[in-house]
Structures are given as structure tokens and as C-alpha cells.
Design an enzyme around this catalytic site. Structure first.
Site, mmCIF file in Angstrom:
data_model
loop_
_atom_site.group_PDB
_atom_site.id
_atom_site.type_symbol
_atom_site.label_atom_id
_atom_site.label_comp_id
_atom_site.label_asym_id
_atom_site.label_seq_id
_atom_site.Cartn_x
_atom_site.Cartn_y
_atom_site.Cartn_z
ATOM 1 N N PRO A 151 -8.821 -9.249 10.237
ATOM 2 C CA PRO A 151 -8.152 -10.430 9.683
ATOM 3 C C PRO A 151 -8.002 -10.354 8.157
ATOM 4 O O PRO A 151 -8.912 -9.930 7.445
ATOM 5 C CB PRO A 151 -9.077 -11.578 10.086
ATOM 6 C CG PRO A 151 -9.741 -11.097 11.336
ATOM 7 C CD PRO A 151 -9.940 -9.622 11.115
ATOM 8 N N CYS A 152 -6.843 -10.789 7.696
ATOM 9 C CA CYS A 152 -6.510 -10.650 6.273
ATOM 10 C C CYS A 152 -6.665 -11.945 5.479
ATOM 11 O O CYS A 152 -6.580 -11.914 4.255
ATOM 12 C CB CYS A 152 -5.080 -10.152 6.125
ATOM 13 S SG CYS A 152 -3.852 -11.336 6.726
ATOM 14 N N GLN A 153 -6.914 -13.066 6.140
ATOM 15 C CA GLN A 153 -6.906 -14.351 5.437
ATOM 16 C C GLN A 153 -7.836 -14.383 4.237
ATOM 17 O O GLN A 153 -7.519 -14.983 3.217
ATOM 18 C CB GLN A 153 -7.266 -15.496 6.390
ATOM 19 C CG GLN A 153 -6.274 -15.732 7.480
ATOM 20 C CD GLN A 153 -6.605 -14.953 8.736
ATOM 21 O OE1 GLN A 153 -7.244 -13.915 8.718
ATOM 22 N NE2 GLN A 153 -6.143 -15.472 9.876
ATOM 23 N N PHE A 202 -8.513 -12.139 2.190
ATOM 24 C CA PHE A 202 -8.014 -11.323 1.080
ATOM 25 C C PHE A 202 -6.599 -11.714 0.657
ATOM 26 O O PHE A 202 -6.114 -11.288 -0.371
ATOM 27 C CB PHE A 202 -8.006 -9.845 1.468
ATOM 28 C CG PHE A 202 -9.313 -9.361 1.996
ATOM 29 C CD1 PHE A 202 -10.456 -9.406 1.208
ATOM 30 C CD2 PHE A 202 -9.419 -8.869 3.278
ATOM 31 C CE1 PHE A 202 -11.683 -8.965 1.692
ATOM 32 C CE2 PHE A 202 -10.635 -8.415 3.771
ATOM 33 C CZ PHE A 202 -11.763 -8.463 2.980
ATOM 34 N N SER A 203 -5.942 -12.515 1.458
ATOM 35 C CA SER A 203 -4.533 -12.832 1.275
ATOM 36 C C SER A 203 -4.311 -13.969 0.286
ATOM 37 O O SER A 203 -5.108 -14.907 0.206
ATOM 38 C CB SER A 203 -3.936 -13.221 2.633
ATOM 39 O OG SER A 203 -2.637 -13.705 2.490
#
Length: 165
Positions: free
Chosen positions: A70-72, A74-75
Site C-alpha cells: 500500500p502506498c497511502q 508515502f503518497s
């Protein structure tokens, strides 16, 4: 080639690699809808579920492991909490899984924001994979491509913009 995926989604890797004769050995997905898609399209490939339980998985003799954790965390679209977010910490779980399963190759996909995480998440990620004793630190900032060598392995990365492919 034998491969496995984590955070498998509806399984883009199988769509790309099966025509090449590559064989999926297992998936790791927890979201209900993708799990049903996997069960329907790949009924003979086991879904091990929660990737944090990788130590309990059967011998996963694979050539390649691919995952897009999951990228949340770092996004720029998320809260950018980095490794203090459980979702961000799955990047390090991916590293530990690579260490246990020892594939010849691994592919990890995420957002460019991981390179500028305030807690140096990418340096922690590289250290874990390469076998460095502590987080790696860039001179100024992480470049969009690079290579590090450590006592366990070499790790290369490159930022690609999908709109050009």
C-alpha cells in the site's frame, strides 16, 4: 519461471507472465473482491491471505516475488505517515519475506513519495533488502534510479512514469 505475488489485487502479473510460460505458485491478498476474482480465475493457485503471516507459509520455492505494498503512507494523496503507518510498514514486511523465501529476483512497486518520506522509509527499505546494518542515507535526496550493494544482495531501483508506457 515460478512466481508469487503479494498485495496481489486481481493479478496483473499473471496476465503479463502466463503467456510467457511463467507459473504462479501463490498469491497473498486480503481484500474480499480481489480474493473472489483470484479464486475464479486461478482456482488452483493458493491465496495465502495476509502477507504479515509469511512465516507460516509453506515452502514457497519461487524465482520471482512481486508486490506493490500500500502506498497511502508515502503518497501525497495520503497522510504521508511513512513507516509509522501500518500500511507503510508492509514495505519492510516485504523485505523480510524476500529474506525468508530467497527468490532469485523481486519486484517492489510503490509511489515516488517513498523516496521523500520524512522518516527515510526508502533508506530503511534498501538497508533491509541489502543487509546493511542501519538505514541508508542519501547525500541530499534519493535519486530516481540507483544501485546499492550490501552484504546480502544488490538492490537496484528506478522510478518510471506509467503515462509514457
Amino acid at each position: 519461471m515460478k512466481f508469487a505475488t503479494v498485495c496481489s489485487g486481481i493479478e496483473a502479473c499473471s496476465s503479463a507472465w502466463e503467456p510467457l510460460g511463467w507459473e504462479a505458485q501463490f498469491f497473498s491478498e486480503i481484500e474480499p473482491f480481489p480474493c473472489e476474482v483470484l479464486k475464479y480465475h486461478y482456482p488452483t493457485v493458493p491465496n495465502y491471505g495476509d502477507m504479515t503471516q509469511y512465516k507460516e507459509w509453506k515452502d514457497g520455492s519461487v524465482d520471482v516475488i512481486c508486490g506493490g505494498t500500500p502506498c497511502q503512507s508515502f503518497s501525497v494523496a495520503g497522510l504521508r505517515r511513512g513507516l509509522s503507518d501500518d500500511r507503510g510498514n508492509l514495505a519492510l514486511t516485504f523485505c523480510r519475506m524476500v529474506e525468508q523465501l530467497r527468490p532469485k529476483y523481486f519486484i517492489w512497486e510503490n509511489v515516488p513519495g517513498v523516496l521523500s518520506s520524512r522518516d527515510n522509509a526508502f533508506g530503511c527499505f534498501l538497508a533491509e533488502l541489502s543487509g546493511a546494518s542501519e538505514a541508508l542515507v542519501p547525500d541530499k535526496r534519493w535519486d530516481n534510479a540507483g544501485l546499492v550493494s550490501g552484504p546480502k544482495r544488490e538492490v537496484a531501483w528506478r522510478v518510471l512514469d506509467a503515462q509514457y508506457f
